[in-house]
Design an enzyme around this catalytic site. Structure first.
Site, short mmCIF file in Angstrom:
data_model
loop_
_atom_site.label_atom_id
_atom_site.label_comp_id
_atom_site.label_asym_id
_atom_site.label_seq_id
_atom_site.Cartn_x
_atom_site.Cartn_y
_atom_site.Cartn_z
CB ILE A 150 -18.88 -4.12 6.62
CG1 ILE A 150 -19.63 -4.58 5.39
CG2 ILE A 150 -19.83 -3.73 7.74
CD1 ILE A 150 -18.83 -5.45 4.49
CG HIS A 199 -13.42 -4.38 17.33
ND1 HIS A 199 -14.38 -4.80 18.21
CD2 HIS A 199 -13.86 -3.21 16.82
CE1 HIS A 199 -15.36 -3.91 18.23
NE2 HIS A 199 -15.06 -2.92 17.40
CG HIS A 242 -12.50 0.96 14.78
ND1 HIS A 242 -13.45 0.86 13.80
CD2 HIS A 242 -13.10 0.59 15.93
CE1 HIS A 242 -14.59 0.47 14.34
NE2 HIS A 242 -14.41 0.30 15.64
P1 AMP Z 1 -17.47 -0.89 17.21
O1 AMP Z 1 -18.65 0.02 17.01
O2 AMP Z 1 -16.25 -0.20 17.71
O3 AMP Z 1 -17.85 -2.10 18.03
O4 AMP Z 1 -17.07 -1.39 15.77
C1 AMP Z 1 -17.64 -2.49 15.15
C2 AMP Z 1 -17.38 -2.33 13.69
O5 AMP Z 1 -17.58 -3.58 13.07
C3 AMP Z 1 -18.30 -1.33 12.98
O6 AMP Z 1 -17.53 -0.27 12.45
C4 AMP Z 1 -18.95 -2.16 11.88
O7 AMP Z 1 -19.04 -1.45 10.68
C5 AMP Z 1 -18.00 -3.34 11.76
N1 AMP Z 1 -18.60 -4.56 11.29
C6 AMP Z 1 -19.70 -5.16 11.74
N2 AMP Z 1 -19.93 -6.29 11.06
C7 AMP Z 1 -18.94 -6.39 10.16
C8 AMP Z 1 -18.61 -7.33 9.16
N3 AMP Z 1 -19.36 -8.41 8.95
N4 AMP Z 1 -17.54 -7.14 8.39
C9 AMP Z 1 -16.76 -6.05 8.59
N5 AMP Z 1 -17.00 -5.13 9.52
C10 AMP Z 1 -18.09 -5.29 10.30
#
Ligand code: AMP
Ligand code: ZN
Length: 139
Positions: free
Chosen positions: A34, A102, A104
């Protein structure tokens, strides 16, 4: 499959909140981040709630990487970026903000200024050997 009631990615897996879905199979879900750093920035999550690489069982890690490869191929076919990172963060100091493992998938642009790039400075061979030995004892 174990999911968590309050986890945002588990809620996306359960379709309780929306996402821009890219792919879904019985073990994984892929959707757009997002807050994309570049168009096509995607996330791949296992359908198993565990915080990070240390807590996630290996079969879920494998499934996530398999899907990440597929998503990376699709992102490349879509944008033909000059580079692409698969990035996975563990713990706040490593910039993890969502405590559900997760991956990226980040298409890169040349000279895009993202700070995960680093200069290739050769390491000290003795130190490398020592560090390798230290890590091997923990494998
Ligand atoms: P991290 O910082 O590696 O834990 O990555 C988490 C990622 O999740 C971040 O890049 C956020 O932008 C993404 N994120 C959080 N909430 C959502 C959501 N509802 N939909 C899509 N991406 C999300
Ligand atoms: Zn979760």
């Amino acid at each position: 499959m174990t999911l968590d009631a309050d986890c945002i990615f588990c809620k996306i897996i359960r379709s309780e909140i929306p996402c821009f879905k890219l792919h879904e199979d019985d073990r994984t879900l892929a959707f757009l981040d997002i807050n994309p750093v570049h168009p096509g920035h995607a996330l791949v999550v296992p359908k198993h709630h565990a915080a990070d690489v240390f807590e996630t069982p290996a079969e879920w890690l494998s499934a996530t990487v398999e899907t990440a490869q597929r998503v990376a191929q699709a992102v490349r076919a879509t944008f033909d970026p000059p580079g692409l990172n698969l990035l996975q963060c563990n713990g706040p100091a490593a910039a993890q903000s969502v405590a559900h493992y997760h991956m990226h998938v980040i298409p890169r642009a040349t000279d895009d200024g993202l700070t995960m790039n680093w200069a290739l400075v050769p390491g000290d061979m003795d130190e490398l050997a020592r560090i390798a030995e230290q890590i091997r004892t923990n494998m």
